[in-house]
Structures are given as C-alpha cells and as structure tokens.
Design a protein around this motif. Structure first.
Motif, PDB file in Angstrom:
ATOM      1  N   ASP A  27     -16.278  23.326  12.215  1.00  0.00           N
ATOM      2  CA  ASP A  27     -16.375  23.640  10.604  1.00  0.00           C
ATOM      3  C   ASP A  27     -17.177  22.520   9.978  1.00  0.00           C
ATOM      4  OD1 ASP A  27     -15.221  26.059  10.766  1.00  0.00           O
ATOM      5  OD2 ASP A  27     -13.305  25.299  10.210  1.00  0.00           O
ATOM      6  N   ARG A  28     -17.734  22.806   8.891  1.00  0.00           N
ATOM      7  CA  ARG A  28     -18.202  21.967   7.929  1.00  0.00           C
ATOM      8  C   ARG A  28     -17.831  22.242   6.634  1.00  0.00           C
ATOM      9  NH1 ARG A  28     -21.475  17.902   8.503  1.00  0.00           N
ATOM     10  NH2 ARG A  28     -22.449  16.640   6.839  1.00  0.00           N
ATOM     11  N   VAL A  29     -16.925  21.256   6.113  1.00  0.00           N
ATOM     12  CA  VAL A  29     -15.970  21.847   4.919  1.00  0.00           C
ATOM     13  C   VAL A  29     -16.485  20.910   3.606  1.00  0.00           C
ATOM     14  CG1 VAL A  29     -13.702  22.047   3.777  1.00  0.00           C
ATOM     15  CG2 VAL A  29     -14.049  22.265   6.115  1.00  0.00           C
ATOM     16  N   ALA A  30     -16.768  21.698   2.581  1.00  0.00           N
ATOM     17  CA  ALA A  30     -17.052  20.932   1.393  1.00  0.00           C
ATOM     18  C   ALA A  30     -15.750  21.196   0.484  1.00  0.00           C
ATOM     19  CB  ALA A  30     -18.133  21.719   0.546  1.00  0.00           C
ATOM     20  N   VAL A  31     -15.340  19.758   0.380  1.00  0.00           N
ATOM     21  CA  VAL A  31     -14.052  19.710  -0.368  1.00  0.00           C
ATOM     22  C   VAL A  31     -14.388  19.291  -1.764  1.00  0.00           C
ATOM     23  CG1 VAL A  31     -12.199  18.074  -0.824  1.00  0.00           C
ATOM     24  CG2 VAL A  31     -13.154  18.166   1.627  1.00  0.00           C
ATOM     25  N   CYS A  32     -14.039  20.374  -2.637  1.00  0.00           N
ATOM     26  CA  CYS A  32     -14.514  20.538  -4.114  1.00  0.00           C
ATOM     27  C   CYS A  32     -13.563  19.683  -4.761  1.00  0.00           C
ATOM     28  CB  CYS A  32     -14.232  21.935  -4.454  1.00  0.00           C
ATOM     29  SG  CYS A  32     -15.340  23.192  -3.706  1.00  0.00           S
ATOM     30  N   VAL A  33     -14.165  18.523  -5.567  1.00  0.00           N
ATOM     31  CA  VAL A  33     -13.487  17.574  -6.278  1.00  0.00           C
ATOM     32  C   VAL A  33     -13.907  17.680  -7.591  1.00  0.00           C
ATOM     33  CG1 VAL A  33     -13.123  14.869  -6.459  1.00  0.00           C
ATOM     34  CG2 VAL A  33     -13.706  15.766  -4.004  1.00  0.00           C
ATOM     35  N   SER A  34     -12.630  18.188  -8.437  1.00  0.00           N
ATOM     36  CA  SER A  34     -13.054  18.285  -9.755  1.00  0.00           C
ATOM     37  C   SER A  34     -12.787  17.048 -10.804  1.00  0.00           C
ATOM     38  CB  SER A  34     -11.926  19.268 -10.421  1.00  0.00           C
ATOM     39  OG  SER A  34     -10.685  19.007 -10.281  1.00  0.00           O
ATOM     40  N   GLY A  35     -11.921  16.163 -10.116  1.00  0.00           N
ATOM     41  CA  GLY A  35     -11.622  14.703 -10.669  1.00  0.00           C
ATOM     42  C   GLY A  35     -10.146  14.870 -11.108  1.00  0.00           C
ATOM     43  N   GLY A  36      -9.559  15.790 -11.083  1.00  0.00           N
ATOM     44  CA  GLY A  36      -7.788  15.863 -11.157  1.00  0.00           C
ATOM     45  C   GLY A  36      -7.340  15.323 -10.068  1.00  0.00           C
ATOM     46  N   LYS A  37      -5.947  15.228 -10.106  1.00  0.00           N
ATOM     47  CA  LYS A  37      -5.283  14.714  -9.266  1.00  0.00           C
ATOM     48  C   LYS A  37      -4.987  15.430  -7.929  1.00  0.00           C
ATOM     49  CE  LYS A  37      -0.643  16.978 -10.697  1.00  0.00           C
ATOM     50  NZ  LYS A  37      -1.411  17.938 -10.904  1.00  0.00           N
ATOM     51  N   CYS A  64     -22.647  23.697   4.745  1.00  0.00           N
ATOM     52  CA  CYS A  64     -21.049  23.862   5.074  1.00  0.00           C
ATOM     53  C   CYS A  64     -20.828  25.423   5.012  1.00  0.00           C
ATOM     54  CB  CYS A  64     -20.332  23.478   3.728  1.00  0.00           C
ATOM     55  SG  CYS A  64     -20.322  21.559   3.540  1.00  0.00           S
ATOM     56  N   ASN A  65     -19.612  25.747   5.977  1.00  0.00           N
ATOM     57  CA  ASN A  65     -19.249  26.956   6.072  1.00  0.00           C
ATOM     58  C   ASN A  65     -17.779  27.401   5.375  1.00  0.00           C
ATOM     59  OD1 ASN A  65     -18.073  25.356   8.216  1.00  0.00           O
ATOM     60  ND2 ASN A  65     -17.239  27.311   9.100  1.00  0.00           N
ATOM     61  N   LYS A  66     -17.458  26.382   4.608  1.00  0.00           N
ATOM     62  CA  LYS A  66     -16.163  26.419   3.933  1.00  0.00           C
ATOM     63  C   LYS A  66     -16.102  25.625   2.717  1.00  0.00           C
ATOM     64  CE  LYS A  66     -13.188  27.854   7.954  1.00  0.00           C
ATOM     65  NZ  LYS A  66     -12.177  27.335   9.022  1.00  0.00           N
ATOM     66  N   ILE A  67     -15.407  26.025   1.760  1.00  0.00           N
ATOM     67  CA  ILE A  67     -15.159  25.031   0.546  1.00  0.00           C
ATOM     68  C   ILE A  67     -13.603  25.210   0.589  1.00  0.00           C
ATOM     69  CG2 ILE A  67     -17.133  25.726  -0.655  1.00  0.00           C
ATOM     70  CD1 ILE A  67     -15.384  27.424  -2.502  1.00  0.00           C
ATOM     71  N   ALA A  68     -13.121  23.859   0.222  1.00  0.00           N
ATOM     72  CA  ALA A  68     -11.761  23.680   0.162  1.00  0.00           C
ATOM     73  C   ALA A  68     -11.276  23.220  -1.321  1.00  0.00           C
ATOM     74  CB  ALA A  68     -11.211  22.431   1.189  1.00  0.00           C
ATOM     75  N   LEU A  69     -10.153  23.747  -1.904  1.00  0.00           N
ATOM     76  CA  LEU A  69      -9.802  23.633  -3.232  1.00  0.00           C
ATOM     77  C   LEU A  69      -8.581  23.079  -3.202  1.00  0.00           C
ATOM     78  CD1 LEU A  69     -11.141  27.031  -4.941  1.00  0.00           C
ATOM     79  CD2 LEU A  69     -12.375  25.008  -4.633  1.00  0.00           C
ATOM     80  N   TYR A  80     -20.967  35.508  -0.690  1.00  0.00           N
ATOM     81  CA  TYR A  80     -21.771  34.578   0.418  1.00  0.00           C
ATOM     82  C   TYR A  80     -21.290  34.659   1.806  1.00  0.00           C
ATOM     83  CZ  TYR A  80     -23.322  32.128  -3.862  1.00  0.00           C
ATOM     84  OH  TYR A  80     -23.985  31.901  -5.040  1.00  0.00           O
ATOM     85  N   PRO A  81     -21.725  35.604   2.475  1.00  0.00           N
ATOM     86  CA  PRO A  81     -21.518  35.907   3.732  1.00  0.00           C
ATOM     87  C   PRO A  81     -21.267  34.746   4.667  1.00  0.00           C
ATOM     88  CG  PRO A  81     -23.114  37.748   3.022  1.00  0.00           C
ATOM     89  CD  PRO A  81     -22.945  36.327   2.081  1.00  0.00           C
ATOM     90  N   GLY A  82     -20.239  34.828   5.696  1.00  0.00           N
ATOM     91  CA  GLY A  82     -20.127  33.482   6.514  1.00  0.00           C
ATOM     92  C   GLY A  82     -19.426  32.458   5.791  1.00  0.00           C
ATOM     93  N   MET A  83     -19.186  32.448   4.501  1.00  0.00           N
ATOM     94  CA  MET A  83     -18.503  31.441   3.754  1.00  0.00           C
ATOM     95  C   MET A  83     -16.908  31.729   3.689  1.00  0.00           C
ATOM     96  SD  MET A  83     -20.660  28.865   3.082  1.00  0.00           S
ATOM     97  CE  MET A  83     -20.129  27.902   1.752  1.00  0.00           C
ATOM     98  N   GLU A  84     -16.129  30.812   3.904  1.00  0.00           N
ATOM     99  CA  GLU A  84     -14.612  30.950   3.469  1.00  0.00           C
ATOM    100  C   GLU A  84     -14.095  29.766   2.353  1.00  0.00           C
ATOM    101  OE1 GLU A  84     -11.681  31.928   6.576  1.00  0.00           O
ATOM    102  OE2 GLU A  84     -13.314  31.176   7.761  1.00  0.00           O
ATOM    103  N   LEU A  85     -13.202  30.187   1.719  1.00  0.00           N
ATOM    104  CA  LEU A  85     -12.310  29.495   0.961  1.00  0.00           C
ATOM    105  C   LEU A  85     -11.008  29.067   1.608  1.00  0.00           C
ATOM    106  CD1 LEU A  85     -12.022  29.720  -2.892  1.00  0.00           C
ATOM    107  CD2 LEU A  85      -9.904  29.469  -1.379  1.00  0.00           C
ATOM    108  N   ILE A  86     -10.586  27.772   1.501  1.00  0.00           N
ATOM    109  CA  ILE A  86      -9.518  27.335   2.123  1.00  0.00           C
ATOM    110  C   ILE A  86      -8.573  26.664   1.024  1.00  0.00           C
ATOM    111  CG2 ILE A  86     -10.217  27.409   4.613  1.00  0.00           C
ATOM    112  CD1 ILE A  86     -10.440  24.378   4.528  1.00  0.00           C
ATOM    113  N   ARG A  87      -7.307  26.507   1.364  1.00  0.00           N
ATOM    114  CA  ARG A  87      -6.503  25.985   0.360  1.00  0.00           C
ATOM    115  C   ARG A  87      -5.504  25.074   0.993  1.00  0.00           C
ATOM    116  NH1 ARG A  87      -6.570  31.103  -2.453  1.00  0.00           N
ATOM    117  NH2 ARG A  87      -7.818  30.863  -4.489  1.00  0.00           N
TER     118      ARG A  87
END
Length: 276
Positions: free
Chosen positions: A37-47, A136-141, A174-181
């Motif tokens: 996997d290649r994960v984009a960790v989405c950083v908003s700036g919050g805790k 990336c194939n996943k984004i992490a929130l 976005y086919p092939g993309m997943e969101l993970i928590r």
C-alpha cells in the motif's frame, strides 16, 4: 529528546495502552493496511491528524510488511497564522508535508445551505486527486472513536437514520482508491493527554465558518458531545456501549433498512419465516 523523537517515543511507552495498542488493533481488526500500500496521510494541522501522521510513521518502522507513506496537507484557505502553525508543527515533528492550496473555503462560503457539507465533500475530492497523483492507493483520515459514536448519534437524532462512520470505504469517484480511519479505536481524551504531555499546540478550528460562531462550538456535533458527557456521569460505559452496538446490529429486529442504495422492509419474506 527533540519533539520529533519524544512524540513517537511517548506513544510506545506512556501511551502504549491508550493509543498505540488500540491503533494497532484497529489496523488489524478492520484490515486497513496491506503489503505494498501507499497511503496519503491527510494532515489538516489539528491534533488528530498530527497524531495520525506520527503513528503511521512509527508503524511503518515496526510493520511486518512494507508500505509507503506520503504526508498530504491541504490549505483550503487558512489564515496566515494557521498556515504558519501547520508548517511549523510539520517541521517540529519531522514530517515532510506535501502542502497544496485550494479555494475550498472561498467556494463553500457562497453556499446558502450546508456549507460544512459542501466543504467536506470538496476537501475529500481534492485529497483523493492529489493522493492519486502521488501514487497512493489509500488516504488516511484522523477520525477517532468519539467521532464515530458522535456521528452515529447525530445521524439518529437529526438525520432520522441509523448510520455509522465505517473504518474504511471505497471511493465512489476515484476507482481503486480507499479511505481508511486508523484512529477508529482511539479515544479523544487519550489524544488530548498525548498532546499536553508533549507540550504541543495544534490548530483548533481553522474553519472560517466555525470561527464566525462560538469557538469550535455552537454546532449539533457539540451538542451531542456535551450530551454524551452528561450521560457518562451516570453511565461510565455509555460511549463504549454505543461503539459496541455498531458491531452488533440485530438486523432481524428492524422494520426497515437500506443496503447498496436500496430500501428493504422486514415484510420481505416475513410470512415465509413464520412457516419454518
């Protein structure tokens, strides 16, 4: 130790039981990561998102299988002060942030109804697009345990439906993309404790809509948060019970339900069941 060294160290020591263990358990239980996997960790700036970035980097070092990470930060129209705080914390924690700018706040500000909903949808779309550009194939929130149960109660009280925030989902656009928590099992109070212990200061409410109202409050979500806090005074297990109920839905007892976009009634096959 530097903040970049102390923050992850504290997660496997002082906060091993309250943060690291439930974080790893969530990853395994819901099968959020796979080899390659290649994960984009989405950083908003919050805790929450900042902790998630530190946790994911730490997990990458100790994982049984390889996976890639990108730390993706979107500036949807932050004030100069909030943008500076985002950049400073990224540097402080040793995160190589990919910061990109959008006009999400400006566009959502024109919405007469549900600007927060429009803002969230637009932000999600931008994150998927940029994550895919980074390979990336996943984004992490950074949604955590309390977000999950608050969303459930909100949907029931104000949306007239039983609806949960799932640990992961496939992208519809976005086919092939997943969101993970990955913080699904991590309590907010533990995140706050970790932040204070490490003497870190993150963005509070960087959204211009909430800034116009009470500080991060005045919303239905805040009402639900306060309601759960009051109920917890007489029932310490209230949050745990709500969370566990999401994993033990007795579908046969419901008069109606929705699945795959279709509505169903308990009457479907009801008489057939009675003749068994």
């Amino acid at each position: 130790m530097t903040p970049a060294e102390r923050a992850p160290w504290s997660l496997t020591k002082k906060y091993r039981k309250t943060i690291w263990a439930p974080f790893v358990a969530g990853i395994k239980t819901y099968q959020l990561l796979e080899e390659g996997d290649r994960v984009a960790v989405c950083v908003s700036g919050g805790k929450d998102s900042m902790l998630l970035a530190v946790l994911m980097r730490l997990l990458q070092r100790h994982s049984d299988f390889p996976f890639g990470l990108e730390f993706l930060a979107m500036d949807p129209g932050y004030s100069p002060q909030n943008r500076a705080r985002l950049e400073a914390n990224g540097t402080l924690l040793g995160l190589d942030l990919h910061i990109f700018e959008t006009d999400v706040f400006q566009v959502a500000d024109w919405a007469e109804k549900n600007p927060c909903y429009l803002c969230a949808r637009m932000r999600r779309g931008h994150l998927y697009k940029r994550a895919r550009e980074l390979g990336c194939n996943k984004i992490a929130l950074g949604h955590h345990f309390n977000d999950v149960i608050e969303t459930t109660v909100l949907a029931m009280f104000y949306g007239a439906q039983l609806q949960c925030m799932p640990p992961k989902l496939h992208s519809a656009n976005y086919p092939g993309m997943e969101l993970i928590r990955p913080l699904y099992r991590v309590h907010e109070e533990a995140i706050l404790a970790w932040m204070r212990y490490n003497e870190l200061e993150f963005l509070q409410c960087a959204c211009r809509f909430t800034e116009k109202a009470a500080p991060c409050g005045g919303s239905k979500r805040q009402e639900v948060k306060e309601l759960l806090a009051r109920l917890k005074e007489t029932n310490p297990n209230i949050e745990k019970n709500v969370f566990q109920s999401l994993h033990a839905v007795c579908l046969d007892t419901f008069p109606g339900y929705k699945t795959s976009g279709g509505e169903h009634s308990f009457l479907e096959g009801y008489n057939a069941k009675g003749t068994r």
